[in-house]
Write an enzyme that holds these catalytic residues in place. Structure first.
Site, mmCIF file in Angstrom:
data_model
loop_
_atom_site.group_PDB
_atom_site.id
_atom_site.type_symbol
_atom_site.label_atom_id
_atom_site.label_comp_id
_atom_site.label_asym_id
_atom_site.label_seq_id
_atom_site.Cartn_x
_atom_site.Cartn_y
_atom_site.Cartn_z
ATOM 1 N N LYS A 41 -8.359 0.752 8.834
ATOM 2 C CA LYS A 41 -8.730 2.032 9.414
ATOM 3 C C LYS A 41 -8.914 3.085 8.323
ATOM 4 O O LYS A 41 -9.594 4.079 8.507
ATOM 5 C CB LYS A 41 -7.621 2.514 10.370
ATOM 6 C CG LYS A 41 -7.318 1.565 11.492
ATOM 7 C CD LYS A 41 -6.091 2.069 12.267
ATOM 8 C CE LYS A 41 -5.672 1.029 13.289
ATOM 9 N NZ LYS A 41 -4.386 1.365 13.920
ATOM 10 N N GLY A 42 -8.255 2.860 7.204
ATOM 11 C CA GLY A 42 -8.172 3.898 6.169
ATOM 12 C C GLY A 42 -9.501 4.403 5.638
ATOM 13 O O GLY A 42 -9.629 5.562 5.278
ATOM 14 N N GLU A 97 -13.699 1.761 0.769
ATOM 15 C CA GLU A 97 -12.260 1.579 0.977
ATOM 16 C C GLU A 97 -11.534 2.879 0.634
ATOM 17 O O GLU A 97 -12.002 3.664 -0.192
ATOM 18 C CB GLU A 97 -11.803 0.405 0.090
ATOM 19 C CG GLU A 97 -10.327 0.129 0.034
ATOM 20 C CD GLU A 97 -9.697 -0.286 1.348
ATOM 21 O OE1 GLU A 97 -9.866 0.457 2.339
ATOM 22 O OE2 GLU A 97 -8.994 -1.311 1.381
ATOM 23 N N ASP A 98 -10.398 3.094 1.266
ATOM 24 C CA ASP A 98 -9.648 4.320 1.003
ATOM 25 C C ASP A 98 -8.994 4.321 -0.375
ATOM 26 O O ASP A 98 -9.122 5.264 -1.144
ATOM 27 C CB ASP A 98 -8.593 4.575 2.107
ATOM 28 C CG ASP A 98 -7.706 3.370 2.391
ATOM 29 O OD1 ASP A 98 -7.839 2.326 1.713
ATOM 30 O OD2 ASP A 98 -6.870 3.462 3.313
ATOM 31 N N ASP A 101 -4.890 -0.342 -4.662
ATOM 32 C CA ASP A 101 -3.498 -0.259 -5.084
ATOM 33 C C ASP A 101 -3.208 -1.471 -5.982
ATOM 34 O O ASP A 101 -3.572 -1.461 -7.149
ATOM 35 C CB ASP A 101 -2.660 -0.223 -3.806
ATOM 36 C CG ASP A 101 -1.184 -0.033 -4.039
ATOM 37 O OD1 ASP A 101 -0.820 0.669 -4.981
ATOM 38 O OD2 ASP A 101 -0.372 -0.580 -3.262
ATOM 39 N N LYS A 129 -5.038 3.593 -7.816
ATOM 40 C CA LYS A 129 -3.744 3.712 -8.493
ATOM 41 C C LYS A 129 -3.709 2.687 -9.618
ATOM 42 O O LYS A 129 -3.234 1.562 -9.425
ATOM 43 C CB LYS A 129 -2.606 3.395 -7.511
ATOM 44 C CG LYS A 129 -2.310 4.444 -6.472
ATOM 45 C CD LYS A 129 -1.069 3.999 -5.689
ATOM 46 C CE LYS A 129 -0.842 4.819 -4.462
ATOM 47 N NZ LYS A 129 0.203 4.246 -3.601
ATOM 48 N N PHE A 150 3.028 7.525 -3.052
ATOM 49 C CA PHE A 150 2.533 7.194 -1.722
ATOM 50 C C PHE A 150 1.783 8.393 -1.156
ATOM 51 O O PHE A 150 2.355 9.454 -0.957
ATOM 52 C CB PHE A 150 3.694 6.803 -0.801
ATOM 53 C CG PHE A 150 3.207 6.222 0.485
ATOM 54 C CD1 PHE A 150 2.839 4.886 0.555
ATOM 55 C CD2 PHE A 150 3.078 7.019 1.623
ATOM 56 C CE1 PHE A 150 2.361 4.350 1.739
ATOM 57 C CE2 PHE A 150 2.594 6.482 2.800
ATOM 58 C CZ PHE A 150 2.236 5.155 2.863
ATOM 59 N N VAL A 151 0.508 8.204 -0.911
ATOM 60 C CA VAL A 151 -0.319 9.327 -0.473
ATOM 61 C C VAL A 151 -0.783 9.155 0.972
ATOM 62 O O VAL A 151 -0.852 8.042 1.486
ATOM 63 C CB VAL A 151 -1.552 9.525 -1.390
ATOM 64 C CG1 VAL A 151 -1.132 10.009 -2.765
ATOM 65 C CG2 VAL A 151 -2.388 8.253 -1.508
ATOM 66 N N ARG A 163 -3.581 10.380 9.081
ATOM 67 C CA ARG A 163 -4.916 9.944 8.649
ATOM 68 C C ARG A 163 -5.902 11.114 8.737
ATOM 69 O O ARG A 163 -6.865 11.181 7.986
ATOM 70 C CB ARG A 163 -5.427 8.813 9.555
ATOM 71 C CG ARG A 163 -4.678 7.507 9.413
ATOM 72 C CD ARG A 163 -5.434 6.406 10.131
ATOM 73 N NE ARG A 163 -4.618 5.222 10.365
ATOM 74 C CZ ARG A 163 -4.437 4.227 9.502
ATOM 75 N NH1 ARG A 163 -4.998 4.279 8.318
ATOM 76 N NH2 ARG A 163 -3.690 3.194 9.811
HETATM 77 P P1 IMP Z 1 -4.031 -3.474 -2.250
HETATM 78 O O1 IMP Z 1 -4.398 -4.839 -1.745
HETATM 79 O O2 IMP Z 1 -2.618 -3.432 -2.769
HETATM 80 O O3 IMP Z 1 -5.009 -2.884 -3.218
HETATM 81 O O4 IMP Z 1 -3.944 -2.634 -0.925
HETATM 82 C C1 IMP Z 1 -4.688 -1.582 -0.644
HETATM 83 C C2 IMP Z 1 -4.268 -1.055 0.723
HETATM 84 O O5 IMP Z 1 -2.907 -0.637 0.737
HETATM 85 C C3 IMP Z 1 -5.070 0.168 1.070
HETATM 86 O O6 IMP Z 1 -6.239 -0.171 1.757
HETATM 87 C C4 IMP Z 1 -4.114 0.979 1.935
HETATM 88 O O7 IMP Z 1 -4.258 0.603 3.283
HETATM 89 C C5 IMP Z 1 -2.735 0.573 1.466
HETATM 90 N N1 IMP Z 1 -2.151 1.590 0.577
HETATM 91 C C6 IMP Z 1 -1.939 1.471 -0.745
HETATM 92 N N2 IMP Z 1 -1.399 2.585 -1.262
HETATM 93 C C7 IMP Z 1 -1.283 3.452 -0.224
HETATM 94 C C8 IMP Z 1 -0.802 4.821 -0.137
HETATM 95 O O8 IMP Z 1 -0.374 5.463 -1.109
HETATM 96 N N3 IMP Z 1 -0.840 5.374 1.102
HETATM 97 C C9 IMP Z 1 -1.305 4.717 2.197
HETATM 98 N N4 IMP Z 1 -1.769 3.451 2.146
HETATM 99 C C10 IMP Z 1 -1.760 2.825 0.949
HETATM 100 MG MG MG Z 2 -6.977 0.241 3.598
#
Ligand code: IMP
Ligand code: MG
Length: 196
Positions: A41-42, A97-98, A101, A129, A150-151, A163
């Site tokens: 959803k992000g 993508e939002d 991470d 990040k 954490f944002v 959101r």
């Molecule tokens: P990755 O597979 O670890 O890169 O995951 C990315 C996903 O983790 C993003 O699409 C977000 O849904 C979630 N996520 C990572 N960091 C944050 C944050 O700081 N706030 C909210 N959601 C986050």
């Molecule tokens: Mg996401």
């Protein structure tokens, strides 16, 4: 109790950056059409704002994925909860993508989507990040590098809330820890709803 939220990136700064990315995409894809794939959803708030700023023809599709793992770490094994409605065949695809991470979700997803024969595929993320990266992911269009915090806001949630905030904010550390504990307790066999 209301959570204490500090502004990390103000609304005007986010909007200006999205406008800039939209202009860059419009230039890069001049004479072409772009097919935006929004990761739910992000990614939805960012995808809508970005689409409005792109001047070449845009089509949109949506995908929802969830990661197996614990509540706060994505394992890299991704399940497609909602697949695309339309074919990607021969399209100039941009994944929207939002936040990137650990990188695990997109590291898994991009090769899967490449097998569906898009003409090209690029990644656009509002936030990154870098300190959290575990696997390599190439981000072609990026809004902001942010510290390991954490944002919330602009599509990003904290226990499904916030959101809709028009800026990027940080939940005060105490409240964020409570959220992680709550998420761990609430998670069952399939975990990681926070990584939507
Ligand atoms: P990755 O597979 O670890 O890169 O995951 C990315 C996903 O983790 C993003 O699409 C977000 O849904 C979630 N996520 C990572 N960091 C944050 C944050 O700081 N706030 C909210 N959601 C986050
Ligand atoms: Mg996401």
């Amino acid at each position: 109790m209301a959570d204490k939220i500090n502004v990390l990136i103000p609304e005007e700064t986010v909007d200006a950056k999205i406008k800039e990315i939209g202009e860059q995409i419009s230039k890069d894809y001049a004479g072409k059409e772009v097919h935006l794939i929004c990761i739910l959803k992000g990614g939805v708030f960012f995808a809508c704002e970005l689409a409005k700023r792109i001047t070449v023809p845009v089509s949109l599709d949506f995908m929802q994925v969830s990661s197996y793992g614990d509540a706060t770490e994505s394992s890299g094994i991704v399940r497609i909860k909602k697949d695309l409605d339309d074919t990607m065949e021969n399209k100039e695809v941009i994944i929207v993508e939002d936040i990137i991470d650990s990188g695990r979700t997109l590291h898994y997803l991009i090769p899967v989507l490449k097998q569906r024969n898009p003409k090209s595929i690029r990644l656009c993320a509002l936030l990154n990040k870098p300190d959290r990266r575990e696997v390599e992911v190439q981000i072609d269009y990026l809004g902001f590098d942010i510290p390991d915090e954490f944002v919330i806001g602009y599509g990003l949630d904290y226990a499904q809330k916030y959101r809709n905030l028009p800026f990027i904010g940080v939940v005060e550390p105490e409240a964020a820890e409570d959220a992680e504990e709550g998420a761990e307790q609430a998670s069952g066999e399939e975990k990681g709803d926070n990584v939507e």
